[in-house]
Design an enzyme around this catalytic site. Structure first.
Site, PDB file in Angstrom:
ATOM      1  N   SER A 141      94.846-110.877 -24.598  1.00  0.00           N
ATOM      2  CA  SER A 141      96.264-110.826 -24.223  1.00  0.00           C
ATOM      3  C   SER A 141      96.430-111.063 -22.719  1.00  0.00           C
ATOM      4  CB  SER A 141      96.838-109.450 -24.562  1.00  0.00           C
ATOM      5  OG  SER A 141      98.131-109.307 -24.022  1.00  0.00           O
TER       6      SER A 141
ATOM      7  N   TYR B 243      96.341-100.559 -24.139  1.00  0.00           N
ATOM      8  CA  TYR B 243      96.348-101.916 -24.705  1.00  0.00           C
ATOM      9  C   TYR B 243      95.787-102.907 -23.677  1.00  0.00           C
ATOM     10  CZ  TYR B 243      98.119-106.265 -26.745  1.00  0.00           C
ATOM     11  OH  TYR B 243      98.225-107.542 -27.273  1.00  0.00           O
TER      12      TYR B 243
HETATM   13  P1  NAP Z   1     100.871-108.193 -35.969  1.00  0.00           P
HETATM   14  O1  NAP Z   1     101.868-109.152 -36.497  1.00  0.00           O
HETATM   15  O2  NAP Z   1     101.285-106.814 -35.621  1.00  0.00           O
HETATM   16  O3  NAP Z   1      99.638-108.117 -37.008  1.00  0.00           O
HETATM   17  C1  NAP Z   1      98.554-107.285 -36.711  1.00  0.00           C
HETATM   18  C2  NAP Z   1      97.414-107.591 -37.668  1.00  0.00           C
HETATM   19  O4  NAP Z   1      96.310-106.714 -37.347  1.00  0.00           O
HETATM   20  C3  NAP Z   1      97.782-107.323 -39.108  1.00  0.00           C
HETATM   21  O5  NAP Z   1      97.177-108.310 -39.917  1.00  0.00           O
HETATM   22  C4  NAP Z   1      97.153-105.950 -39.392  1.00  0.00           C
HETATM   23  O6  NAP Z   1      96.743-105.796 -40.752  1.00  0.00           O
HETATM   24  C5  NAP Z   1      95.917-106.005 -38.509  1.00  0.00           C
HETATM   25  N1  NAP Z   1      95.469-104.658 -38.140  1.00  0.00           N
HETATM   26  C6  NAP Z   1      96.159-103.705 -37.468  1.00  0.00           C
HETATM   27  N2  NAP Z   1      95.418-102.575 -37.368  1.00  0.00           N
HETATM   28  C7  NAP Z   1      94.247-102.829 -37.980  1.00  0.00           C
HETATM   29  C8  NAP Z   1      93.071-102.065 -38.226  1.00  0.00           C
HETATM   30  N3  NAP Z   1      92.937-100.781 -37.822  1.00  0.00           N
HETATM   31  N4  NAP Z   1      92.053-102.647 -38.899  1.00  0.00           N
HETATM   32  C9  NAP Z   1      92.172-103.914 -39.336  1.00  0.00           C
HETATM   33  N5  NAP Z   1      93.244-104.691 -39.135  1.00  0.00           N
HETATM   34  C10 NAP Z   1      94.277-104.147 -38.479  1.00  0.00           C
HETATM   35  O7  NAP Z   1     100.142-108.766 -34.668  1.00  0.00           O
HETATM   36  P2  NAP Z   1     100.188-110.214 -33.960  1.00  0.00           P
HETATM   37  O8  NAP Z   1     101.337-110.243 -33.060  1.00  0.00           O
HETATM   38  O9  NAP Z   1      99.990-111.277 -34.961  1.00  0.00           O
HETATM   39  O10 NAP Z   1      98.892-110.071 -33.019  1.00  0.00           O
HETATM   40  C11 NAP Z   1      97.622-110.609 -33.358  1.00  0.00           C
HETATM   41  C12 NAP Z   1      96.720-110.469 -32.140  1.00  0.00           C
HETATM   42  O11 NAP Z   1      97.302-111.135 -31.019  1.00  0.00           O
HETATM   43  C13 NAP Z   1      96.510-109.003 -31.704  1.00  0.00           C
HETATM   44  O12 NAP Z   1      95.175-108.815 -31.286  1.00  0.00           O
HETATM   45  C14 NAP Z   1      97.455-108.867 -30.520  1.00  0.00           C
HETATM   46  O13 NAP Z   1      97.037-107.872 -29.618  1.00  0.00           O
HETATM   47  C15 NAP Z   1      97.366-110.250 -29.926  1.00  0.00           C
HETATM   48  N6  NAP Z   1      98.528-110.577 -29.083  1.00  0.00           N
HETATM   49  C16 NAP Z   1      99.779-110.606 -29.619  1.00  0.00           C
HETATM   50  C17 NAP Z   1     100.852-110.908 -28.792  1.00  0.00           C
HETATM   51  C18 NAP Z   1     102.267-110.963 -29.305  1.00  0.00           C
HETATM   52  O14 NAP Z   1     103.190-111.105 -28.473  1.00  0.00           O
HETATM   53  N7  NAP Z   1     102.513-110.877 -30.605  1.00  0.00           N
HETATM   54  C19 NAP Z   1     100.638-111.169 -27.434  1.00  0.00           C
HETATM   55  C20 NAP Z   1      99.339-111.132 -26.934  1.00  0.00           C
HETATM   56  C21 NAP Z   1      98.293-110.845 -27.767  1.00  0.00           C
HETATM   57  P3  NAP Z   1      97.759-105.180 -41.897  1.00  0.00           P
HETATM   58  O15 NAP Z   1      99.056-105.873 -41.731  1.00  0.00           O
HETATM   59  O16 NAP Z   1      97.104-105.521 -43.197  1.00  0.00           O
HETATM   60  O17 NAP Z   1      97.814-103.713 -41.678  1.00  0.00           O
END
Ligand code: NAP
Length: 252
Positions: free
Chosen positions: A144, A157
């Protein structure tokens, strides 16, 4: 960028960025191990949206070390091997230092680190050892912008993602002699469940305004960078971190 016949394990592929990553790998010919934690029906939707195959679903709570090992074993046993690992799953939970008590503070640090850093480290352990035995592979970790810019409302985070960057670069050095290459994609704001509330709220416009493009990223844009880093012919990029933040935060 063909992944014909390759097996790609994508963690957190039930929704958001992980789902977009799974979709793009499948479009490039990969067989995808679609991992999820709690959201089975969403993971099934991802699975049914994928081209080609056969693909498969796998459940694991990555905060549990034993589950990471079982996940790696299950994918190898069901799909034959793992050519690419994408550590995408993660959580973002606010824990404002001036507002919460010590036990809430500890819980936030513990849960965030276990999910965002220790889980990927444990999965890297099992999968990298499998890859070494197979003559090589590629690992891409989703970090991130917060690792560099700071996360005042969620310091664990930011720290977990900075740790993920550092771990990835150390593993790039440790694993290159084994033909295993490691890269990182560090997104800024992306339109997913993780950010819906913020983007729809009073801060939405100022968040979009952080980028001169006046918008946040789409999941497919982040997925494109992940697929690129997992592709062949770019071994010498190992250890690199791709900033995918719409020029909202520039570092040198
Ligand atoms: P999201 O929509 O909240 O989805 C999170 C995913 O992680 C879901 O598939 C969830 O599975 C899984 N997860 C959560 N806790 C878990 C655990 N304890 N064990 C296994 N799986 C788990 O997130 P996203 O926005 O797509 O983010 C994906 C990645 O990008 C993350 O690492 C996040 O930090 C990074 N990121 C996101 C952003 C942003 O703005 N969205 C920015 C920078 C970085 P379930 O749904 O099955 O529970």
């Amino acid at each position: 960028m063909s992944f014909q016949g390759e097996v790609v394990l994508v963690t957190g592929a039930s929704r958001g960025i992980g789902r977009a990553i799974a979709v793009q790998f499948a479009q490039e010919g990969a067989r995808v191990a679609v991992h999820y934690c709690r959201n089975r029906s969403a993971a099934e939707e991802t699975l049914s949206s994928l081209d080609g195959g056969p693909h498969a679903l796998f459940q694991a709570d990555l905060a549990d070390p034993a589950a990471t090992r079982a996940l790696s074993d299950a994918v190898v046993s069901e799909m034959g091997e793992i050519h690419v690992l994408v550590n995408n799953a993660g959580i973002y939970e606010e824990h404002v230092i001036s507002e919460i008590d010590f036990s809430e503070w500890q819980t936030a640090w513990d849960r965030t680190n276990k999910t965002n850093l220790i889980g990927p480290a444990n999965l890297c352990y099992s999968v990298a050892r499998h890859m070494i035995g197979n003559g090589g592979g590629r690992i891409v970790n989703v970090s991130s912008r917060g690792a560099f810019r700071g996360e005042p409302s969620a310091p664990a985070y930011g720290a977990s993602k900075a740790g993920l960057n550092s771990m990835s670069q150390s593993l790039a050095q440790a694993l290159a002699p084994h033909n295993v290459f490691v890269g990182v994609v560090a997104p800024g704001w992306v339109e997913t469940d993780m950010t819906t509330e913020h983007l729809a709220g009073p801060d939405g416009d100022s968040i979009r305004g952080q980028s001169p493009m006046n918008r946040v990223a789409r999941p497919d844009e982040i997925a494109r960078a992940v697929v690129f880093l997992a592709s062949s012919g770019i071994d010498y990029l190992t250890g690199c971190i791709i900033d995918a933040n719409g020029a909202s935060y520039l570092r040198t």
